[in-house]
Design a protein around this motif. Structure first.
Motif, PDB file in Angstrom:
ATOM      1  N   ARG A 193      18.842  37.968  14.513  1.00 53.23           N
ATOM      2  CA  ARG A 193      19.280  38.083  12.714  1.00 53.23           C
ATOM      3  C   ARG A 193      18.579  39.051  12.218  1.00 53.23           C
ATOM      4  O   ARG A 193      17.961  40.060  11.976  1.00 53.23           O
ATOM      5  N   PHE A 194      19.546  39.569  11.079  1.00 57.38           N
ATOM      6  CA  PHE A 194      19.037  41.113  10.476  1.00 57.38           C
ATOM      7  C   PHE A 194      17.676  40.611   9.481  1.00 57.38           C
ATOM      8  O   PHE A 194      17.697  40.098   9.277  1.00 57.38           O
ATOM      9  N   PRO A 195      16.940  41.137   9.747  1.00 55.36           N
ATOM     10  CA  PRO A 195      15.709  41.240   8.780  1.00 55.36           C
ATOM     11  C   PRO A 195      16.000  40.758   7.382  1.00 55.36           C
ATOM     12  O   PRO A 195      16.417  41.518   6.555  1.00 55.36           O
ATOM     13  N   GLU A 196      15.038  40.080   7.102  1.00 57.44           N
ATOM     14  CA  GLU A 196      15.811  39.484   5.449  1.00 57.44           C
ATOM     15  C   GLU A 196      14.920  40.206   3.854  1.00 57.44           C
ATOM     16  O   GLU A 196      15.846  40.185   3.510  1.00 57.44           O
ATOM     17  N   ASN A 197      13.595  40.262   4.429  1.00 54.68           N
ATOM     18  CA  ASN A 197      13.301  40.831   3.999  1.00 54.68           C
ATOM     19  C   ASN A 197      13.538  42.486   3.478  1.00 54.68           C
ATOM     20  O   ASN A 197      13.152  44.050   2.592  1.00 54.68           O
ATOM     21  N   ARG A 198      14.815  42.738   4.753  1.00 51.88           N
ATOM     22  CA  ARG A 198      15.625  44.410   4.055  1.00 51.88           C
ATOM     23  C   ARG A 198      16.604  44.683   3.943  1.00 51.88           C
ATOM     24  O   ARG A 198      17.287  45.881   3.652  1.00 51.88           O
ATOM     25  N   ILE A 199      17.680  43.317   3.611  1.00 55.28           N
ATOM     26  CA  ILE A 199      18.515  43.590   3.796  1.00 55.28           C
ATOM     27  C   ILE A 199      19.047  43.925   2.124  1.00 55.28           C
ATOM     28  O   ILE A 199      19.842  44.944   1.488  1.00 55.28           O
ATOM     29  N   GLU A 200      17.612  43.962   1.151  1.00 59.71           N
ATOM     30  CA  GLU A 200      17.598  44.646   0.123  1.00 59.71           C
ATOM     31  C   GLU A 200      18.008  46.114  -0.238  1.00 59.71           C
ATOM     32  O   GLU A 200      19.022  46.580  -1.026  1.00 59.71           O
ATOM     33  N   ASP A 201      16.804  46.261   0.350  1.00 57.44           N
ATOM     34  CA  ASP A 201      17.068  47.739   0.986  1.00 57.44           C
ATOM     35  C   ASP A 201      17.591  48.351   1.963  1.00 57.44           C
ATOM     36  O   ASP A 201      18.679  49.389   0.947  1.00 57.44           O
ATOM     37  N   LEU A 202      18.607  47.664   2.659  1.00 55.46           N
ATOM     38  CA  LEU A 202      20.236  48.159   3.013  1.00 55.46           C
ATOM     39  C   LEU A 202      20.937  48.157   1.986  1.00 55.46           C
ATOM     40  O   LEU A 202      21.517  49.356   2.390  1.00 55.46           O
ATOM     41  N   LEU A 203      21.332  47.459   0.992  1.00 53.92           N
ATOM     42  CA  LEU A 203      22.364  46.988   0.426  1.00 53.92           C
ATOM     43  C   LEU A 203      22.033  48.162  -0.486  1.00 53.92           C
ATOM     44  O   LEU A 203      23.039  49.460  -1.197  1.00 53.92           O
ATOM     45  N   LEU A 204      20.809  48.868  -0.863  1.00 60.03           N
ATOM     46  CA  LEU A 204      21.250  49.434  -2.284  1.00 60.03           C
ATOM     47  C   LEU A 204      19.941  50.933  -1.840  1.00 60.03           C
ATOM     48  O   LEU A 204      20.900  51.455  -2.583  1.00 60.03           O
ATOM     49  N   HIS A 205      19.751  51.160  -0.424  1.00 61.46           N
ATOM     50  CA  HIS A 205      19.705  52.417  -0.499  1.00 61.46           C
ATOM     51  C   HIS A 205      19.915  52.603   0.498  1.00 61.46           C
ATOM     52  O   HIS A 205      20.139  54.286   0.925  1.00 61.46           O
ATOM     53  N   GLY A 206      20.970  52.259   1.603  1.00 56.79           N
ATOM     54  CA  GLY A 206      21.372  52.747   3.090  1.00 56.79           C
ATOM     55  C   GLY A 206      22.457  53.128   2.496  1.00 56.79           C
ATOM     56  O   GLY A 206      22.843  53.638   3.503  1.00 56.79           O
ATOM     57  N   PHE A 207      23.526  52.292   1.454  1.00 51.60           N
ATOM     58  CA  PHE A 207      24.701  52.580   1.873  1.00 51.60           C
ATOM     59  C   PHE A 207      25.053  53.620   0.922  1.00 51.60           C
ATOM     60  O   PHE A 207      25.591  53.116  -0.847  1.00 51.60           O
ATOM     61  N   HIS A 360      27.287  51.523   8.999  1.00 53.08           N
ATOM     62  CA  HIS A 360      26.470  50.544   8.954  1.00 53.08           C
ATOM     63  C   HIS A 360      25.031  51.143   9.676  1.00 53.08           C
ATOM     64  O   HIS A 360      23.659  51.133   9.802  1.00 53.08           O
ATOM     65  N   ASN A 361      24.598  52.067  11.209  1.00 54.37           N
ATOM     66  CA  ASN A 361      23.854  52.838  12.194  1.00 54.37           C
ATOM     67  C   ASN A 361      23.319  53.800  10.621  1.00 54.37           C
ATOM     68  O   ASN A 361      22.007  54.291  10.864  1.00 54.37           O
ATOM     69  N   ARG A 362      24.171  54.147  10.170  1.00 54.11           N
ATOM     70  CA  ARG A 362      23.629  55.617   9.360  1.00 54.11           C
ATOM     71  C   ARG A 362      22.956  54.884   7.730  1.00 54.11           C
ATOM     72  O   ARG A 362      21.085  54.798   7.765  1.00 54.11           O
ATOM     73  N   ALA A 363      22.630  53.160   7.495  1.00 55.36           N
ATOM     74  CA  ALA A 363      22.265  52.795   6.392  1.00 55.36           C
ATOM     75  C   ALA A 363      21.000  52.628   7.453  1.00 55.36           C
ATOM     76  O   ALA A 363      19.716  52.571   6.607  1.00 55.36           O
ATOM     77  N   VAL A 364      21.584  51.872   8.452  1.00 59.21           N
ATOM     78  CA  VAL A 364      20.080  51.242   8.835  1.00 59.21           C
ATOM     79  C   VAL A 364      19.178  51.890   9.201  1.00 59.21           C
ATOM     80  O   VAL A 364      17.362  52.398   8.439  1.00 59.21           O
ATOM     81  N   ARG A 365      19.568  54.008   9.537  1.00 59.92           N
ATOM     82  CA  ARG A 365      18.700  54.285  10.119  1.00 59.92           C
ATOM     83  C   ARG A 365      17.767  54.710   8.658  1.00 59.92           C
ATOM     84  O   ARG A 365      16.875  55.245   8.347  1.00 59.92           O
ATOM     85  N   ARG A 366      18.800  54.860   7.786  1.00 56.83           N
ATOM     86  CA  ARG A 366      17.996  55.880   6.620  1.00 56.83           C
ATOM     87  C   ARG A 366      17.328  54.949   5.945  1.00 56.83           C
ATOM     88  O   ARG A 366      15.881  55.183   5.341  1.00 56.83           O
ATOM     89  N   ILE A 367      17.057  53.281   5.824  1.00 56.59           N
ATOM     90  CA  ILE A 367      15.858  52.979   5.673  1.00 56.59           C
ATOM     91  C   ILE A 367      14.767  52.528   6.471  1.00 56.59           C
ATOM     92  O   ILE A 367      13.983  51.436   6.493  1.00 56.59           O
ATOM     93  N   GLY A 368      14.645  53.646   7.720  1.00 58.14           N
ATOM     94  CA  GLY A 368      13.801  53.382   8.687  1.00 58.14           C
ATOM     95  C   GLY A 368      13.385  52.599   9.141  1.00 58.14           C
ATOM     96  O   GLY A 368      12.587  52.711  10.151  1.00 58.14           O
ATOM     97  N   LEU A 369      15.316  52.405  10.077  1.00 56.12           N
ATOM     98  CA  LEU A 369      15.233  51.283  11.278  1.00 56.12           C
ATOM     99  C   LEU A 369      16.256  51.900  12.396  1.00 56.12           C
ATOM    100  O   LEU A 369      16.848  52.716  11.758  1.00 56.12           O
ATOM    101  N   GLU A 370      15.965  51.147  13.138  1.00 54.41           N
ATOM    102  CA  GLU A 370      16.578  51.212  14.394  1.00 54.41           C
ATOM    103  C   GLU A 370      18.277  50.474  14.807  1.00 54.41           C
ATOM    104  O   GLU A 370      17.991  49.271  15.158  1.00 54.41           O
ATOM    105  N   PRO A 371      19.605  51.173  14.331  1.00 51.95           N
ATOM    106  CA  PRO A 371      20.046  50.283  15.151  1.00 51.95           C
ATOM    107  C   PRO A 371      20.153  49.641  16.399  1.00 51.95           C
ATOM    108  O   PRO A 371      20.038  50.459  17.496  1.00 51.95           O
ATOM    109  N   SER A 372      20.482  48.453  16.989  1.00 49.57           N
ATOM    110  CA  SER A 372      19.736  47.356  18.129  1.00 49.57           C
ATOM    111  C   SER A 372      20.017  46.331  18.562  1.00 49.57           C
ATOM    112  O   SER A 372      19.827  45.730  16.976  1.00 49.57           O
ATOM    113  N   LYS A 373      20.815  45.768  18.863  1.00 48.64           N
ATOM    114  CA  LYS A 373      21.216  44.226  18.426  1.00 48.64           C
ATOM    115  C   LYS A 373      19.953  43.563  18.954  1.00 48.64           C
ATOM    116  O   LYS A 373      20.327  42.210  18.437  1.00 48.64           O
ATOM    117  N   SER A 374      18.594  44.384  19.944  1.00 52.66           N
ATOM    118  CA  SER A 374      17.693  43.011  20.202  1.00 52.66           C
ATOM    119  C   SER A 374      16.483  43.014  18.763  1.00 52.66           C
ATOM    120  O   SER A 374      16.215  41.962  18.780  1.00 52.66           O
TER     121      SER A 374
END
Length: 431
Positions: A193-207, A360-374
């Motif tokens: 599951r996508f980390p629930e505590n980072r979804i707002e970061d992804l939406l506002l700062h990732g994309f 999506h991969n760029r947005a994930v990296r933009r907030i300090g995470l790595e794109p990975s299924k696991s």
């Protein structure tokens, strides 16, 4: 020299019928027309099914080219083919066949064998019984017959129309001569599951675009998956006409229609495939080949409206209002487009899955995470987050099935069962 090639061709069953773009197999003897006709007879199936079926027949033809002189019957050849799939053709670093096949998973072997058997049954039906049977039927043992009945009742207990089924005893009294390896029963630990505590970061700062402007389209797609439970491919079938507004609450009301058979937004046309073809010279996006930039799959969700659609259910419900606010900004800046689809790229062409994956991969990296299924940071992890959030919110299994548009109530069990870590934590807490 023997060879097997796959090419895509335009096929018409008759002068009056429509042409269909299908994968075709060529050998040194020319086009394998029987397989092309077989694919045409199954033209309602998905492009991925057609590609997999073609791949299975390709493998069999390659095996026959190398092995046909070594076997006295077609059935024995098929048995050896299945063994080559399961165990590979390399032994002690050598391969006398020249195929150099590696071992395959049991599940993959069974899928390939099923495709071969189905094609051969088609040949028997069309060309009679003069051809050698690759996988004939034999009388089932008592245990095999009992197992087939058990499997039948298990499948149909979950079917909405199970009362219409009327199986005969004869259909379970025979089995195939060649059967694939036993499938392993695996209890998958958990979905990611996508980390629930980072979804707002992804939406506002990732994309965000390089210019610093928000990428509203990508934000909306993520909201549909994370708070609406949609699959990524389902987002790309939505038209602008499919989005409405609840005037009282300000909530977005979104319907997802069957890509080809769903009701047309223009009453002059009966179905969406006719609407797309006539007005835009486009096909439903699930009917393109998987390599085409417009391809978007369709997993056959449970449709709940007579117009062959289902409605998106936002959870929490407040997200439907937030979606409306972002949608208004997107529509105000949306590039002009000659297609009816809601999501388009900067050139006004329908957005592609490949392009969104990169965003999506760029947005994930933009907030300090790595794109990975696991790590749960891929697009499909948002749907998993939605299902888990529903289970944590106290929704029942049937309610989650309804919200996620599963045909079977068992499909959502993965969101209800505890993970290994949760079981271990409970063991520690109750010790």
């Amino acid at each position: 020299m023997a060879y097997t090639l796959k090419r895509r061709v335009s096929y018409k069953a008759s002068a009056a019928s429509l042409s269909h773009n299908l994968p075709a197999i060529f050998t040194k003897s020319g086009l394998l027309i029987s397989h092309l006709r077989y694919l045409y007879s199954n033209r309602g199936k998905s492009p991925s099914w057609m590609e997999r079926n073609t791949f299975a027949v390709e493998l069999l033809l390659k095996f026959i080219e190398r092995q046909v002189s070594n076997f006295s019957s077609a059935t024995e050849l098929l048995r050896a083919f299945v063994e080559a799939l399961q165990f590979g053709t390399i032994q002690d670093g050598q391969d006398s066949s020249g195929l150099f096949w590696s071992t395959r998973r049991n599940e993959d072997v069974n899928v390939l064998l099923h495709h071969i058997t189905d094609y051969c049954d088609y040949l028997d039906t069309v060309y009679g019984t003069d051809l050698p049977k690759l996988n004939p039927l034999r009388k089932a043992t008592h245990a095999e017959e009992r197992l087939q009945w058990c499997a039948y009742y298990r499948r149909h207990s979950r079917s909405f129309l199970n009362h219409l089924a009327n199986p005969s005893r004869q259909q379970f009294s025979v089995v195939r001569m060649i059967r694939g390896p036993e499938r392993h029963l695996v209890d998958i630990e958990a979905v990611y599951r996508f980390p629930e505590n980072r979804i707002e970061d992804l939406l506002l700062h990732g994309f965000v675009f390089p210019s610093g402007e928000p990428d509203y389209a990508s934000q909306l797609i993520v909201m549909l998956m994370h708070f609406g439970g949609l699959r990524l491919s389902e987002c790309f079938h939505i038209y602008v006409h499919d989005v409405h507004l609840d005037q009282k609450s300000g909530s977005a009301l979104i319907s997802v229609f069957h890509p080809s058979d769903g009701q047309s937004p223009d009453e002059r046309f009966c179905k969406r495939n006719e609407y797309l073809a006539t007005k835009y010279r486009l096909n439903p996006r699930n009917e393109y080949s998987r390599s085409h930039r417009l391809y978007a799959g369709w997993k056959g969700p449970l449709l709940t409206n007579r117009n062959l659609s289902f409605d998106v259910m936002f959870y929490p419900a407040s997200k439907a209002v937030e979606f409306t606010l972002v949608l208004q900004k997107y529509l105000a800046t949306k590039p002009s487009s000659e297609s009816p689809f809601l999501f388009v790229n900067s050139k006004g062409n329908p957005e592609s899955k490949k392009n969104f994956y990169q965003k999506h991969n760029r947005a994930v990296r933009r907030i300090g995470l790595e794109p990975s299924k696991s790590l749960g940071t891929t697009p499909h992890a948002h749907r998993h987050s939605y299902g888990y959030r529903l289970s944590q919110g106290g929704f029942s299994q049937l309610e989650i099935q309804k919200a996620m548009h599963h045909k079977s109530p068992e499909s959502c069990l993965v969101y209800l069962k505890p993970s290994d870590d949760e079981v271990r934590r409970q063991m520690r807490d109750t010790h």
